[in-house]
Scaffold this active site. Structure first.
Site, PDB file in Angstrom:
ATOM      1  CB  THR A 369      -0.886  -0.089   1.256  1.00 47.57           C
ATOM      2  OG1 THR A 369      -1.630  -1.291   1.159  1.00 47.57           O
ATOM      3  CG2 THR A 369      -1.805   1.076   1.449  1.00 47.57           C
ATOM      4  CB  SER A 440      -9.269  -1.063   5.278  1.00 47.96           C
ATOM      5  OG  SER A 440      -7.969  -0.571   5.123  1.00 47.96           O
TER       6      SER A 440
HETATM    7  O1  DON Z   1      -6.858  -2.222   3.407  1.00 45.35           O
HETATM    8  C1  DON Z   1      -6.035  -2.993   3.854  1.00 45.35           C
HETATM    9  O2  DON Z   1      -5.876  -3.202   5.031  1.00 45.35           O
HETATM   10  C2  DON Z   1      -5.105  -3.693   2.896  1.00 45.35           C
HETATM   11  N1  DON Z   1      -5.723  -3.806   1.614  1.00 45.35           N
HETATM   12  C3  DON Z   1      -3.845  -2.940   2.857  1.00 45.35           C
HETATM   13  C4  DON Z   1      -2.888  -3.586   1.946  1.00 45.35           C
HETATM   14  C5  DON Z   1      -1.525  -3.234   2.213  1.00 45.35           C
HETATM   15  O3  DON Z   1      -1.152  -2.516   3.102  1.00 45.35           O
HETATM   16  C6  DON Z   1      -0.610  -3.870   1.276  1.00 45.35           C
HETATM   17  N2  DON Z   1       0.619  -3.951   1.828  1.00 45.35           N
HETATM   18  N3  DON Z   1       0.903  -4.692   2.637  1.00 45.35           N
END
Ligand code: DON
Length: 560
Positions: A369, A440
């Protein structure tokens, strides 16, 4: 002698008064952006130099990351912001992806009720309805001060001119190349063997951004782009339709706000679990005065782990999209409930996760992310985390429009008790339903001290986001690290299940781990990856800003 007695208390007072921590990150006078790529931080900072506010800079930075950092920056994903205006007003925006209208609870299960491997993770079937363009347009509509053209033109110029591949990016592209080809065929742009120093241009993305500039959100959610996008996803077997796109709306939400000693912490509310979980963690550790144990000491790690264990157990069971499920927030965040949760905590031995609940699963962490933090010259602050979920999302790349699509559907609980790609197991509250938002862990957070802006902080890292943000705040507030030191400091993680503590590779001695092992903690023995890439800003006592740009990535603080 008498004089000595008179001045002694004063000398002692001066001696005991905490010296302000010396900044070690980049310091600027007025405004700053810290993000995953210098190109994006520069564009955001320039917007503010040209008279734009933090909200204008947010729009520019978010879209510039879609160009400069396609690993996680996106048009095809979603995210959250928490903001604090200079007058103290706060709020949050949810531009999280949604399940398509045709989605249903069992959509990733086979006829025997088993989860179909990879269906929610790879390719078009994993794609949720993207929220990012709606998010930035909503921010601009409500708080923007510059015309959209002033904000988007530099981003479009960057997409046309191209972005130089860094060493870390070259490694990532190499690492993901086969997976991207498997989804898109070897005619995809990303089948090329990009090397450090190459320039990647994004002419199609520039065109899509041009449509957004001309028509605002309709340039993405209606008309030509929407038609192309929906057809592309469906031709590849996915579910997102033009109607799904047209119906997408970003939502303003009240953030979670709580006190920790003399801090006030403001973080994202459901459908992110970030704010609720970090609130629980802080409240559970507050009575213990963690600073006296020492930074990353055995006792500090124990206390933090026990709080995280209990908070994640609640997260996985109770939290989901508040538009679909009732979340008992008043109980979950009440002092008496949290005191009771910690009643069986002892430094003598761990509480087993099986006593908090049950399960047995694999942990996977990653950093796919991206987070950026912004403060403008007026003192408005924005904390924004945005994602495609996995690295390059579902790996599905729309050549014609120039961007990757998310695999956010995997953040739903496809089947109660079965872990998703972050090893998080969910319950009914996070089951799939049409137009529902998946839970999330993103934790964009703003911290106030004595009623004033103190810190803007957040990170990627899937399920490790929440613990990484909490540790960064503690590093500054309890352990007196500078913003940059706090961001760089080694991190650890516990998420209830699996019942293990994960440590980053560097910074934790074998002696410390074996001491924890002797007390009864399980230490994760697999490959230890980095935990998060935190990008943060601290307001120094003299009002200047210190950036914390994570050394783990190509992250950069830029300001003036
Ligand atoms: O919203 C969430 O918690 C996840 N989709 C976040 C994904 C993320 O941080 C990817 N990296 N690790």
């Amino acid at each position: 002698m008498r004089r000595l007695i008179l001045v002694l208390p004063f000398v002692l007072f001066l001696h005991c008064k905490k010296q302000p921590t010396v900044p070690t990150g980049i310091v600027t006078e007025k405004a700053m952006v810290v993000s995953a790529r210098e190109e994006a931080s520069k564009i955001g900072s320039k917007i503010m130099e040209n008279g734009g506010n933090a909200f204008d800079a947010m729009v520019a930075t978010e879209l510039a990351l879609a160009v400069a950092y396609p690993f996680a920056g996106n048009l095809g994903g979603g995210g959250f912001i928490v903001y604090r205006q200079s007058n103290g007003d706060i709020g949050g925006l949810d531009y999280r992806e949604k399940a398509p209208l045709s989605a249903h609870k069992d959509m990733y299960l086979d006829s025997l009720g088993n989860v179909i491997p990879n269906m929610s993770i790879v390719g078009a079937t994993a794609v949720g309805v993207p929220g990012t363009v709606a998010g930035v347009m909503e921010v601009h509509k409500r708080f923007g001060s510059l015309p959209l053209s002033d904000i988007l033109n530099p981003v479009i110029a960057l997409a046309k001119k191209g972005v130089v591949v860094t060493d870390k990016q070259a490694k990532r592209l190499e690492n993901y190349r086969e997976r991207i080809i498997a989804v898109n065929s070897d005619s995809t742009k990303f089948a090329a063997n990009f090397k450090v120093g190459d320039t990647i241009k994004y002419p199609q993305l520039a065109e899509t951004l041009g449509k957004i500039l001309q028509q605002g959100r309709d340039g993405f959610y209606k008309g030509e782009v929407a038609l192309k996008l929906a057809s592309f996803i469906q031709e590849n077997g996915g579910f997102v339709t033009e109607e799904d796109l047209e119906k997408y709306e970003a939502k303003w939400r009240q953030p979670v706000v709580f006190k920790y000693k003399d801090l006030q912490i403001i973080s994202m509310s459901p459908p992110s679990s970030g704010g609720v979980t970090i609130n629980q963690i802080f409240k559970m550790i507050e009575p213990y005065n963690i600073s006296r144990y020492g930074h990353n000491s055995t006792k500090a790690i124990q206390l933090f782990t026990e709080a995280a264990r209990r908070a994640y157990a609640d997260r996985n069971y109770f939290l989901g999209d508040p538009d679909f499920v009732d979340i008992p927030l008043d109980v979950l965040l009440s002092d008496s409930y949290l005191e009771e949760r910690m009643e069986n905590f002892s430094f003598k031995n761990p509480t087993l996760s099986s006593e908090v609940s049950h399960g047995n699963i694999e942990i996977v962490e990653s950093d796919e992310t991206t987070h950026y933090s912004i403060v403008d010259a007026q003192g408005n602050a924005i904390s924004a985390t945005t994602t495609l979920n996995g690295g390059y999302g579902s790996k599905l790349y729309c050549e014609e429009l120039g961007f990757f699509l998310n695999n956010e559907m995997d953040d739903f609980s496809a089947k109660p008790g079965i872990p998703n790609m972050f090893g998080l197991i969910g319950a009914e509250a996070n089951s799939i339903a049409p137009e529902k938002r998946m839970l999330s862990s993103m934790t964009p957070t703003i911290v106030e001290k004595d009623g004033k802006l103190f810190m803007v902080v957040g990170t990627p890292g899937g399920s490790t986001i929440i613990t990484a943000v909490a540790q960064t705040i503690l590093n500054v507030y309890e352990f007196d690290l500078s913003m940059q030191e706090a961001v760089n400091a080694p991190r650890f993680h516990h998420q209830w299940l699996p019942d293990v503590i994960t440590f980053e590779e560097e910074g934790f001695s074998p002696a410390l781990k074996s001491e924890l092992g002797d007390i009864g903690y399980q230490i994760y023995e697999g490959k230890n990856r980095i935990i998060g890439k935190v990008d943060a800003i601290k307001v120094l006592e003299n009002g200047k800003l210190e950036g914390g740009a994570d050394k783990r990535g190509d992250d950069a603080a830029v300001g003036f």
